[in-house]
Design a protein around this motif. Structure first.
Motif, PDB file in Angstrom:
ATOM      1  N   HIS A   1      -7.841 -10.389   4.967  1.00 39.27           N
ATOM      2  CA  HIS A   1      -7.672 -10.072   3.545  1.00 39.27           C
ATOM      3  C   HIS A   1      -7.774 -11.317   2.665  1.00 39.27           C
ATOM      4  CE1 HIS A   1      -6.536  -7.872   0.047  1.00 39.27           C
ATOM      5  NE2 HIS A   1      -5.360  -8.453  -0.077  1.00 39.27           N
TER       6      HIS A   1
ATOM      7  N   GLY B   1      -8.556   2.635  -1.277  1.00 38.14           N
ATOM      8  CA  GLY B   1      -9.471   1.695  -0.611  1.00 38.14           C
ATOM      9  C   GLY B   1      -8.971   1.012   0.644  1.00 38.14           C
ATOM     10  N   HIS B   2      -7.658   1.108   0.939  1.00 38.54           N
ATOM     11  CA  HIS B   2      -7.153   0.460   2.160  1.00 38.54           C
ATOM     12  C   HIS B   2      -7.402   1.435   3.319  1.00 38.54           C
ATOM     13  CE1 HIS B   2      -3.727  -2.276   3.853  1.00 38.54           C
ATOM     14  NE2 HIS B   2      -4.780  -2.231   4.632  1.00 38.54           N
TER      15      HIS B   2
ATOM     16  N   ASP C   1     -13.275  -1.982   7.842  1.00 38.29           N
ATOM     17  CA  ASP C   1     -13.922  -1.101   6.861  1.00 38.29           C
ATOM     18  C   ASP C   1     -14.339   0.249   7.435  1.00 38.29           C
ATOM     19  OD1 ASP C   1     -13.803  -2.910   4.699  1.00 38.29           O
ATOM     20  OD2 ASP C   1     -15.440  -4.027   5.618  1.00 38.29           O
TER      21      ASP C   1
ATOM     22  N   ASP D   1      -9.231   6.506   4.302  1.00 43.55           N
ATOM     23  CA  ASP D   1      -8.447   5.820   3.278  1.00 43.55           C
ATOM     24  C   ASP D   1      -6.989   6.252   3.489  1.00 43.55           C
ATOM     25  OD1 ASP D   1      -7.085   5.354   0.812  1.00 43.55           O
ATOM     26  OD2 ASP D   1      -9.016   5.225  -0.210  1.00 43.55           O
TER      27      ASP D   1
ATOM     28  N   ASP E   1      -9.099  -2.296   9.678  1.00 39.58           N
ATOM     29  CA  ASP E   1      -9.436  -3.454   8.850  1.00 39.58           C
ATOM     30  C   ASP E   1     -10.932  -3.744   8.868  1.00 39.58           C
ATOM     31  OD1 ASP E   1      -7.075  -4.047   7.672  1.00 39.58           O
ATOM     32  OD2 ASP E   1      -6.402  -5.469   9.201  1.00 39.58           O
TER      33      ASP E   1
ATOM     34  N   TRP F   1     -10.973  -2.755   0.037  1.00 41.54           N
ATOM     35  CA  TRP F   1      -9.573  -3.139  -0.185  1.00 41.54           C
ATOM     36  C   TRP F   1      -9.415  -4.518  -0.826  1.00 41.54           C
ATOM     37  CZ3 TRP F   1      -6.277  -5.460   4.211  1.00 41.54           C
ATOM     38  CH2 TRP F   1      -5.001  -5.772   3.730  1.00 41.54           C
ATOM     39  N   HIS F   2     -10.263  -5.488  -0.409  1.00 38.73           N
ATOM     40  CA  HIS F   2     -10.019  -6.877  -0.817  1.00 38.73           C
ATOM     41  C   HIS F   2     -10.346  -7.178  -2.270  1.00 38.73           C
ATOM     42  CE1 HIS F   2      -9.830  -6.999   3.457  1.00 38.73           C
ATOM     43  NE2 HIS F   2     -11.099  -6.704   3.551  1.00 38.73           N
TER      44      HIS F   2
ATOM     45  N   THR G   1       0.890  -1.154   0.000  1.00 39.59           N
ATOM     46  CA  THR G   1       0.000   0.000   0.000  1.00 39.59           C
ATOM     47  C   THR G   1       0.934   1.210   0.000  1.00 39.59           C
ATOM     48  OG1 THR G   1      -1.492  -1.289   1.377  1.00 39.59           O
ATOM     49  CG2 THR G   1      -1.994   1.042   1.143  1.00 39.59           C
TER      50      THR G   1
ATOM     51  N   THR H   1      -1.557  -1.277  -4.080  1.00 38.52           N
ATOM     52  CA  THR H   1      -2.792  -0.720  -3.517  1.00 38.52           C
ATOM     53  C   THR H   1      -2.672   0.790  -3.412  1.00 38.52           C
ATOM     54  OG1 THR H   1      -3.174  -2.756  -2.276  1.00 38.52           O
ATOM     55  CG2 THR H   1      -4.342  -0.800  -1.522  1.00 38.52           C
TER      56      THR H   1
END
Ligand code: AMP
Ligand code: ZN
Length: 455
Positions: free
Chosen positions: A247, A72-73, A79, A83, A77, A218-219, A32, A69
């Motif tokens: 992930h 979106g990360h 969500d 960002d 974790d 992210w996934h 990332t 990446t």
């Protein structure tokens, strides 16, 4: 003999059998790019590089993909949160794309320094938005998604065997429900698409979609890009061990719910580099970068050698003291290898031992022991060519002659010393030699004049 690798999915060492004899397909979860990669992150890519080299040593052709990446990360974790890219852009007063470009270029420099070969394909999440949207549409059609006020979510209760990779105790999670569920139906559900409106302030990176303006979770990027470049079922997928419970678990759920096929045959995970016994991550800080190690006098390949002395599947604790010892050992090994004479032969006995070690789930400590044994064996033939073959896997540049870069300052001092000697001012000459020594170099007088060497 055959290559055996540890598969996280089965928790067993298994004989590696590729889908096609022509080519092995491998996807490595990538960086990332919102900040510097520390030496812990880089461990993941040294592992991926070692694996690809081993497969090639075994005679396979490998198609390797690494993702980047750049959207979106989120900082959590679960969500939630900001960002990471947008946060860094705000902090540094740049655009998210400038941030991505800058840190990706630093990452590439680190890979080169570590003698990590580049994959066949780099793929950026922001350049594959339509593929991600298409995949979410497939999941929607198959009945795996639902909408909340902040995005489109994956309903993990609909996917049989969710959590099989991590052996998650779903009932336990359900019962505990310690996680803030917000509008989620199950604690393990995750975002496929987030609405821009779920974020504070205006986002820089957002796209139109059938569900509303927003950005991918992210996934989904890894499922979409792995399928695009390598097909719906691939041989090997790698990442750090931290990716197992969330992930990679989610990648499997997304990909298999969309295609109805097995996503990955062999999941391989490298364990964490720790610092004073603690797991470290980019967000917590605490580990060095490659440039910082260089400033402290360590060549990046010393770090590579350090990792090869341990198993990729065990946590390994980092300290500068250990690295100092490793540096001495690497320098000794390299010196020995530099003086090997090429007799054009291969030492089959040692090469076989080496192969056996690597085929045992990349047992690099054992393989290095074989290399040491070979170079110390006074009677052994074919040392040069055998070391060359082994180093195609280790990537330690053992036979490559060091091109000595002498700083301008050292050159000047050495010239002044030569002049002082000519004038028979030996006191000054000694002082100048002393200064050169302090800078880490040696002056040797020769018939022609002098030569400069690194200490
Ligand atoms: P990131 O750029 O944060 O997405 O992480 C890149 C890769 O580095 C992932 O595969 C992580 O699992 C891995 N990673 C992060 N920290 C460490 C660590 N301390 N040791 C080994 N691998 C790590
Ligand atoms: Zn991934």
């Amino acid at each position: 003999m055959a290559l055996k690798i540890y598969n996280t999915l089965t928790r067993k060492k298994q004989i590696f059998k590729p889908i096609s004899k022509e080519q092995v397909t491998m996807y490595n979860c990538g960086p990332t790019v919102y900040w510097y990669q520390h030496i812990g992150n880089l461990k993941a890519y040294i592992f991926a590089d070692l694996l690809r080299r081993t497969l090639e040593f075994e005679g396979y052709k490998v198609k390797q993909v690494i993702n980047v990446t750049d959207v979106g990360h989120l900082t959590s974790d679960a969500d939630e949160g900001e960002d990471k890219m947008e946060k860094a852009a705000k902090k540094e007063g740049k655009t998210a794309q400038e941030i991505a470009k800058y840190y990706f270029s630093l990452f590439l420099q680190d890979l080169a320094k570590l003698n990590i070969e580049l994959p066949n394909i780099w793929c950026k999440a922001t350049e594959h938005i339509s593929e991600q949207i298409e995949l979410i549409k497939r999941l929607e059609k198959n009945g795996f998604t639902y909408r909340t006020s902040d995005g489109i979510y994956y309903d993990t209760s609909k996917f049989k065997n969710y959590g099989k990779l991590a052996r998650l105790n779903i009932e336990g999670l359900e019962a505990g429900k310690r996680i803030d569920m917000r509008e989620k139906r199950n604690p393990t559900d995750f975002a496929l698409w987030k609405f821009s409106s779920s974020q504070e302030g205006k986002r820089q990176q957002e796209w139109d979609s059938p569900w509303g303006v927003g950005f991918p979770g992210w996934h989904i990027e890894c499922s979409a890009m792995s399928m695009k470049y390598l097909g719906e079922t691939i041989d090997i997928h790698t990442g750090g061990a931290d990716h197992i419970p969330i992930h990679h678990t989610n990648e499997i759920a997304q990909s298999e719910a969309a295609t109805g096929k097995k996503f990955v045959n062999y999941w391989m995970h490298e364990e964490f580099l720790t610092f004073k016994g603690e797991k470290v991550s980019k967000s917590k800080g605490g580990l060095f970068t490659i440039s910082e190690l260089e400033e402290k006098g360590f060549s990046p390949l010393v770090y590579r050698y350090f990792l090869l002395n341990g198993s990729y599947r065990k946590q390994i604790d980092f300290s500068l003291d250990i690295l100092e010892n490793i540096k001495n050992s690497y320098t000794r090994l390299k010196n020995i290898c530099q003086n090997l004479v090429d007799d054009g032969q291969i030492n089959e006995k040692y090469l076989k031992e080496f192969k056996k070690a690597m085929e045992d789930d990349l047992n690099t400590p054992k393989a290095l022991a074989v290399l040491w044994e070979l170079v110390r064996d006074e009677k052994a033939k074919g040392k040069y060519q055998t070391v060359k073959k082994m180093d195609e896997v280790f990537g330690l540049k053992l036979l490559e002659k060091e091109i000595l870069e002498i700083p301008e300052e050292v050159n000047k001092l050495a010239e002044q010393r030569a002049e002082a000697k000519k004038q028979k001012n030996y006191k000054l000459a000694d002082e100048l030699r002393e200064k050169v020594n302090k800078l880490g170099f040696l002056i040797n007088d020769t018939k022609e004049g002098y030569e400069i060497k690194k200490q």
